[in-house]
Design a protein around this motif. Structure first.
Motif, PDB file in Angstrom:
ATOM      1  N   GLY A  70      16.299 -49.268  31.753  1.00  0.00           N
ATOM      2  CA  GLY A  70      17.354 -48.262  31.747  1.00  0.00           C
ATOM      3  C   GLY A  70      18.736 -48.853  31.969  1.00  0.00           C
ATOM      4  O   GLY A  70      19.642 -48.138  32.414  1.00  0.00           O
ATOM      5  N   HIS A 102      12.186 -43.692  29.144  1.00  0.00           N
ATOM      6  CA  HIS A 102      13.112 -43.786  30.272  1.00  0.00           C
ATOM      7  C   HIS A 102      13.889 -42.496  30.470  1.00  0.00           C
ATOM      8  O   HIS A 102      14.156 -42.075  31.601  1.00  0.00           O
ATOM      9  N   ASP A 104      17.006 -41.735  29.486  1.00  0.00           N
ATOM     10  CA  ASP A 104      18.465 -41.815  29.625  1.00  0.00           C
ATOM     11  C   ASP A 104      19.104 -41.407  28.307  1.00  0.00           C
ATOM     12  O   ASP A 104      18.955 -42.090  27.281  1.00  0.00           O
ATOM     13  N   ARG A 106      22.134 -41.560  27.390  1.00  0.00           N
ATOM     14  CA  ARG A 106      23.103 -42.538  26.878  1.00  0.00           C
ATOM     15  C   ARG A 106      22.410 -43.570  25.977  1.00  0.00           C
ATOM     16  O   ARG A 106      22.948 -43.948  24.930  1.00  0.00           O
ATOM     17  N   ARG A 137      10.714 -35.973  30.869  1.00  0.00           N
ATOM     18  CA  ARG A 137      12.165 -36.204  30.833  1.00  0.00           C
ATOM     19  C   ARG A 137      12.841 -35.009  30.152  1.00  0.00           C
ATOM     20  O   ARG A 137      13.049 -34.988  28.938  1.00  0.00           O
TER      21      ARG A 137
END
Length: 734
Positions: A70, A102, A104, A106, A137
């Motif tokens: 990450g 993960h 994320d 971004r 997630r």
């Protein structure tokens, strides 16, 4: 001065050393990324380390590892130095897919901007969206959904795994069975995920979750799925339902939740014939047993036996209490059997409490016996709640193995009795198949005294067409029946012909002798059916082939029987070829074939040197032929009127087969014209008129032309797999 030699040993050693340094730095780069050491990563990249190096075992690159951690900063650094954003690991995963794990946003945005496909998947069919669901997630799910991720995409896996029914799962299934309540709620409520999508084994999220031992917060997960109308009767491994899976978890709350669902099938059985109540009794779950009994689960005698073997007196008392008050088995008058002939016996069997043998309910009693066999008998039964005929064998019976092998080989073919399955218990093997109403022998005996419609014998043609096709399919599967007789040809409730009794069958691939035995039996069966059973089949079996053929009532039947008795060299394709025999042509088709042959230009112009007329007119028809001196057998008025067309040419019809076919063609072309109404009144239906006047003409033309190009005029016989309503008495309920 000579140019310098760039391949000197000194230079080579320097180059090799430099390469080793670069390789070592590349491997060190992977380690530096795993440790998250940005300065070391920068140093190694500046020294020329390969930014796309991958380790041997899993094919991880520095970029894959950075995403796994990450570390957005390291990802950006590697991308600036040329890291490939589309590089796949050995399992096919891209950095974008790992970013879904993960979660994320971004990272996901970075790879989408580099050209990642939002629905790209690895070798196991996982997309970034699926991985986000797998790990719960939620923000990643929302982001990917907004970017066009397919919420209902099913996992595409390898061909080998598809053959084993692996794959096909959706993101919803992943979220549910991993206990991610919030992710599941978002998928169902905000994204419209399909709650009843099925994987390649046919399982929905509900059954997958209940069969997942480690699922957290399972009550809330199941509540959500049921609230969104998941199918509470879905099936999982072994045919188990969600209710069975909940019982196996020993989770009374889940059992209560499932029993509250509208349409829940409390008495469903798995592939071994077990119900939810049986699971509860076997697992000694007193509270669940009580709950299932209150909700009306059927209590069979064997459940009490199981409780007794377990020394579980409390469960025995519950079962006995509800057995005495059991309303789950309806009175005989409330349950209607499908079979007409066996209805009363089936109603009695339905009421009787019997221990289940897997999926089979059977009572080996004379009241439920259909027929005797050489090794046991055939009885009425219920297999997986379907009315069945059950053939009973000793467990080690070779005949039973033959029966099952043939039934499985021909499974799904409408010409055969349907194979349901088999069970073994206490030294007996039970072969279960679809229940039929009559044997062919019984049917013909029942209706022999009734009047059969005079004329076209559609009944015989249709019955024998079905039998021929069945035996042909059996031969194509590599088996010979070796017991073809009226007792083994059945008629079901839909009046379809079904071939049965394969316990004497043998494998015949490459050995025509067994097939020839089937063909000889079929020859006698043809005569038996055409004669409507007036000659017992046992009598026909004692006669020689020549005498049997001579007993035929017409030329088509005789020729068909002779072809079966003498199939020639191409034994394996004999039946396939005979399905186009004139015996199987309707009168209309015979008439149409004769017209089409008569429309050949060489026949219309009477070109006696042509191949077709040489074959048809090779000799003067024998007096025994119906078409001998045919012009004298046509209605005199019609014959005169048809000859009048050729009056000016003084070229009347001659007593040849070619001219008869020309006559039939011309009659067909002009019979419906207004000026020929008088002929129409005398002739009536042309197909019936010519069949009754010249009954052996079609077979004569067929035999003369079947091996020539003119066979194109013969009809392609279409079989009808049921007994025709209009052909004789077929009311099976009379």
């Amino acid at each position: 001065m000579e140019p310098a030699d760039h391949d000197t040993p000194q230079d080579g050693a320097t180059s090799s050393s430099s390469q080793r340094t670069t390789d070592e730095d590349s491997l060190l780069l992977i380690k530096a990324v795993e440790e998250g050491n940005v300065d070391r990563i920068q140093q190694l990249l500046d020294r020329g380390a390969d930014v796309n190096v991958c380790e041997d075992i899993g094919g991880w690159t520095p970029l894959h590892n950075a995403v796994k951690l990450g570390r957005v900063d390291i990802v950006d650094l590697l991308l600036r130095h040329g890291a490939d954003p589309h590089r796949r690991k050995k399992n096919g995963a891209t950095p974008f897919i790992i970013a879904g794990i993960h979660g994320d946003v971004r990272l996901l945005q970075r790879f989408l901007s580099k050209g990642a496909d939002v629905n790209e998947y690895d070798n196991n069919g996982f997309t970034a969206f699926m991985e986000a669901a797998e790990y719960g997630r939620v923000e990643a799910l929302r982001f990917l959904f907004d970017k066009g991720a397919n919420v209902n995409l099913r996992r595409e896996t390898t061909e080998d795994k598809r053959r084993m029914k692996k794959g096909g799962a959706t993101a919803l299934m992943s979220a549910a069975e991993n206990g991610h309540t919030e992710a599941l709620r978002v998928l169902l409520s905000d994204m419209g995920a399909e709650v009843d999508a099925r994987d390649n084994m046919g399982r929905n999220a509900l059954i997958r979750t209940l069969q997942e031992e480690e699922c957290e917060d399972i009550e809330e997960i199941i509540r959500l799925l049921l609230h969104h109308r998941a199918d509470a009767n879905a099936r999982g491994e072994g045919g188990k339902t969600p209710l069975m899976a909940a019982v196996e978890r020993k989770h009374k709350g889940l059992v209560e939740m499932l029993l509250s669902q509208e349409g829940i099938n409390i008495d469903d059985r798995d592939n071994e014939g077990r119900t939810a109540l049986r699971f509860a009794v076997e697992l000694k779950q007193k509270g669940i047993v009580q709950l299932l009994c209150v909700k009306g689960a059927t209590i069979c005698e064997d459940l009490i036996h199981i409780a007794r073997r377990n020394y579980d007196t409390s469960i025995m008392e519950i079962l006995r209490h509800y057995e005495a008050n059991d309303q789950s088995v309806p009175p005989a008058g409330d349950w209607l059997p499908h079979s007409s002939r066996w209805g009363q016996a089936l109603k009695s069997l339905h009421r009787v409490h019997r221990p289940m043998i897997g999926k089979l309910k059977i009572f080996l009693d004379i009241d439920f016996k259909i027929a005797s066999t050489s090794e046991g008998g055939i009885y009425l039964g219920f297999y997986d709640n379907r009315e069945a005929a059950v053939k009973v064998f000793p467990e080690d019976s070779t005949r039973a193995r033959n029966e099952i092998a043939c039934l499985q080989g021909c499974h799904g073919d409408s010409h055969f009795v349907t194979f349901y399955g088999s069970e073994i218990s206490k030294g007996c093997l039970y072969v279960c198949m679809s229940l039929c109403e009559w044997t062919l022998e019984e049917f013909l005996v029942e209706h022999r005294v009734e009047t059969v419609e005079i004329g076209e014998d559609e009944f015989s043609r249709t019955v024998l067409m079905s039998v021929f096709e069945a035996v042909q399919r059996l031969h194509l599967q590599g088996f010979a029946h070796l017991d073809l007789q009226p007792l083994n040809i059945l008629i079901d409730d839909k009046k379809a012909i079904r071939l049965a009794d394969f316990d004497q069958s043998v494998q015949c691939m490459g050995d025509p002798r067994a097939v020839k035995k089937d063909l000889e039996a079929l020859g006698r069966l043809v005569l038996y059916v055409v004669m409507k059973g007036e000659i017992p089949f046992e009598t026909l079996m004692t006669q020689n082939n020549e005498k049997t053929a001579e007993m035929s009532p017409d030329e088509e039947t005789k020729d068909l029987i002779c072809c079966l008795f003498s199939p020639g060299e191409n034994v394996m394709n004999c039946l396939k070829n005979l399905l186009g025999h004139p015996f199987f042509w309707s009168w209309e088709n015979r008439y149409r074939a004769l017209r089409d042959v008569g429309n050949e230009s060489d026949i219309k112009t009477r070109n006696n040197e042509s191949e077709i007329l040489k074959r048809l007119n090779s000799r003067t028809p024998e007096p025994s032929r119906s078409f001998y001196q045919w012009t004298s057998k046509i209605d005199k008025y019609v014959m005169k009127k048809m000859n009048d067309f050729y009056k000016t040419k003084k070229n009347p019809y001659q007593n040849t087969v070619g001219d008869l076919l020309k006559f039939i063609r011309n009659m067909g072309e002009h019979i419906n014209e207004n000026k020929n109404k008088d002929m129409k009144e005398r002739i009536g239906d042309p197909s019936r008129y010519f069949q009754e006047t010249f009954p052996d003409l079609a077979i004569y033309v067929y035999k003369k032309l079947k091996d020539t190009e003119y066979r194109k005029h013969f009809p392609l016989t279409q079989s009808s797999l049921s007994v025709p309503q209009a052909a004789g008495p077929v009311d099976l309920q009379s």
